[in-house]
Design a protein around this motif. Sequence first.
Motif, short mmCIF file in Angstrom:
data_model
loop_
_atom_site.label_atom_id
_atom_site.label_comp_id
_atom_site.label_asym_id
_atom_site.label_seq_id
_atom_site.Cartn_x
_atom_site.Cartn_y
_atom_site.Cartn_z
N TYR A 185 0.85 -1.18 0.00
CA TYR A 185 0.00 0.00 0.00
C TYR A 185 0.89 1.24 0.00
CZ TYR A 185 -3.25 3.58 1.51
OH TYR A 185 -4.00 4.72 1.58
N ARG A 186 0.54 2.20 -0.84
CA ARG A 186 1.32 3.44 -0.92
C ARG A 186 0.48 4.60 -0.45
NH1 ARG A 186 5.92 3.48 -3.65
NH2 ARG A 186 5.63 5.57 -4.48
N PHE A 187 1.08 5.45 0.40
CA PHE A 187 0.42 6.66 0.85
C PHE A 187 0.36 7.64 -0.32
CE2 PHE A 187 2.95 5.07 4.48
CZ PHE A 187 1.92 4.73 5.32
N GLU A 191 3.67 9.34 -0.28
CA GLU A 191 4.71 8.31 -0.13
C GLU A 191 6.12 8.90 -0.17
OE1 GLU A 191 6.02 4.50 0.57
OE2 GLU A 191 3.91 5.02 0.39
N THR A 194 8.17 9.23 3.10
CA THR A 194 8.75 8.14 3.89
C THR A 194 10.25 8.29 4.04
OG1 THR A 194 8.83 6.70 1.95
CG2 THR A 194 6.93 6.45 3.40
N GLN A 244 4.93 0.91 9.01
CA GLN A 244 4.22 -0.30 8.57
C GLN A 244 2.82 -0.37 9.17
OE1 GLN A 244 5.65 -1.29 5.65
NE2 GLN A 244 4.32 -2.98 6.19
N ARG A 289 0.70 2.04 7.39
CA ARG A 289 0.45 1.48 6.05
C ARG A 289 -0.63 0.41 6.13
NH1 ARG A 289 3.70 2.40 1.89
NH2 ARG A 289 5.60 2.81 3.06
N LYS A 345 -3.98 1.60 6.09
CA LYS A 345 -4.31 2.21 4.80
C LYS A 345 -4.73 3.68 4.93
CE LYS A 345 -5.51 -2.04 2.37
NZ LYS A 345 -4.18 -2.45 2.16
N LEU A 394 0.55 9.77 5.07
CA LEU A 394 1.49 9.46 6.13
C LEU A 394 1.69 10.67 7.04
CD1 LEU A 394 3.59 7.57 7.44
CD2 LEU A 394 5.25 8.42 5.74
#
Length: 161
Positions: free
Chosen positions: A7-9, A12, A15, A30, A33, A36, A40
């Motif tokens: 799963y990508r924010f 992203e 990060t 994690q 993530r 979901k 972030l």
Amino acid sequence: MAPDAVYRFRDEWLTRVVSKLPGVTADAIQNIRAEKKLYLSHALLRAHIIDLPGLTSAIKATYRVDYVEPTSASVDRVTLGLVPEKICRRHLMLPLRCHEETIDMAMANPVDVNALADVKSVTARRPIPFYCLPERLESLLEEFYKTDGAVYDILDRIEET
């Protein structure tokens, strides 16, 4: 999404920045993530894992990009008209001020080269990116384009068909 896909924010790109901050562990990222969360940045701020000054300082140190928290009054209406709504929504950004050869842009991802290229192509000005929290940008986009929002959604659906 495939079962093995990560799963990508929507933010992203952060990060890399936040993983260097005290208190931000690989496990914390994690867990967020796994929940979901869309952003972030907001998840870390709401969980009090980081604070806003820490986040914005890390972004500035890593990418040399300043933080901005625009208000309705701080957005120049003429400048707003230089970048089409569709581009602003696609890249989650908002034009703030225009100068002779540059345009200040509040962006959820100020290192997105495609977004910067889009701004340059439609304005013929060099975009100066500023980091802005994604939810703030979403709020401002809704405020400035509220009457156009429904039309934008309809046009988007027509293009998909």
